[in-house]
Write a protein that holds these residues in place. Structure first.
Motif, short mmCIF file in Angstrom:
data_model
loop_
_atom_site.label_atom_id
_atom_site.label_comp_id
_atom_site.label_asym_id
_atom_site.label_seq_id
_atom_site.Cartn_x
_atom_site.Cartn_y
_atom_site.Cartn_z
N ARG B 144 0.94 -1.25 -0.07
CA ARG B 144 -0.07 0.05 0.04
C ARG B 144 0.76 1.06 -0.22
N GLU B 147 2.12 1.88 -3.23
CA GLU B 147 1.11 2.81 -4.41
C GLU B 147 0.99 4.10 -3.85
N LEU B 165 -7.24 6.38 -4.51
CA LEU B 165 -7.05 5.05 -3.78
C LEU B 165 -8.52 4.89 -2.92
#
Lengths: 199, 199
Positions: B144, B147, B165
């Motif tokens: 995560r 990202e 997101l």
DNA sequence: AGCGGGGTTGCGGATAACCACAATTGTTCA
DNA sequence: TGAACAATTGTGGTTATCCGCAACCCCGCT
């Protein structure tokens, strides 16, 4: 540090042979008997190339290669590999090694590859056109803007920059905006990427 | 674009000879009759190498070399130089050209150098050790976090990232802080520099 | 005197980043 | 099952950035 061929091999006969070989071809060189020994002397600014035996007692050539990579070395590496080690060497080349040479090697071939590796190293460090992408735009900046930009790239706050240059924060903001405009970027992050020779 | 040898020469006989030569050695190639013609087709993502005649009608090889440098090309360049052009070619090498070959050239030698240039190009683009400085720290990041980092490096606002997101802004802030901490940087600017292969 | 460019500054507001404190899920591993 | 970790969110407040509007000083050139 002047460019030299850095040779790491745990076989003294090979070390001596290579020392003689490179001396006879007027290529500066120095030898180390183990990966650990070389690592102790390693510095980021070494230039030339690294000739590395794949298989050695203690740390292997591959391990050294990986370790140097992690530490940021950019020295081109030529592996010396026995005929059984070729798959290993090939894998290393895929990971960015410069070349590999089978043992027993042909003297001329080895010297030739070492010279090319050293040329490669030299040309990569050439100040030349590499970073010229941004230089055209960089030239549009006024001296003062350049001063501010340096500090932006150091990650400093406008407030700090203002302090260092003994000017008001507002002035820094103005410069900052002009810099971004002239450099054709939208943020400090983009600016940093533009000037870090990335792509 | 697959790696090929890009050949620019205004002499048709040479172009044909080189085309034949590379084909016989299984090296992909393509020819252009002038610097201008090549320039028209040039793209930043060309891979392989560039074989360039120093002296040509219209724009010279050197001029093309400089121009490509300004445009950010990193294609290794091998100059083909007549015996009178050697000083020029040497100057070019100092500016970062990969190599030069005298005309008339030996077929084997030229192919050999072209292959090395292409290897050079390939290895430079290899994901390998080049950017590995940071990779150790990069590995500590959770998926995560990666990202989020991508988007930070794209210069996006936390708000936009949160949107993309589908998470709260606050969450992005937390990730952002963790990323900086794990990567050992203090700002997005430093992060960009760390990851742009600079040093 | 007039003009332009570079450097400078203030004001005030909109927007974003940054942070400490606090808390809730879901998963993996011992 | 409980510890550890990743991922998530909220509240509330401090600090920075980003900008439009307006202005002043200095210098070189016409």
């Amino acid at each position: 540090m002047n460019p030299i061929a850095h040779i790491v091999d745990d076989d003294e006969a090979i070390r001596d042979a290579l020392t003689w070989l490179f001396r006879s071809r007027h290529v500066a060189s120095r030898v180390w008997p183990s990966a650990e020994a070389f690592l102790a002397d390693w510095r980021e600014d070494l230039r030339g190339c690294l000739v590395l035996d794949v298989r050695m007692g203690g740390m292997s050539g591959l391990q050294l290669f990986d370790l140097l990579g992690e530490r940021g070395s950019r020295l081109p590496v030529i592996f010396l590999s026995g005929h059984g080690d070729i798959p290993l060497a090939v894998a290393a080349v895929k990971k960015g090694a410069f070349d590999f040479v089978e043992k027993p090697f042909n003297d001329n071939e080895l010297v030739d590859r070492v010279i090319r590796a050293m040329q490669f190293d030299a040309s990569r460090r050439a100040p030349g056109p590499i970073a010229t992408v941004a230089s055209a735009r960089l030239n549009q900046l006024t001296p003062r803007e350049r001063e501010v930009m340096e500090r932006i790239l150091a990650g400093k706050y406008n407030k700090v920059i203002a302090d260092e240059l003994n000017i008001a924060m507002r002035t820094v903001e103005v410069h900052r905006a002009r810099i971004f405009e002239k450099m054709g970027v939208k943020s400090a992050v983009e600016l940093a990427q533009l000037l870090s020779g990335n792509r």
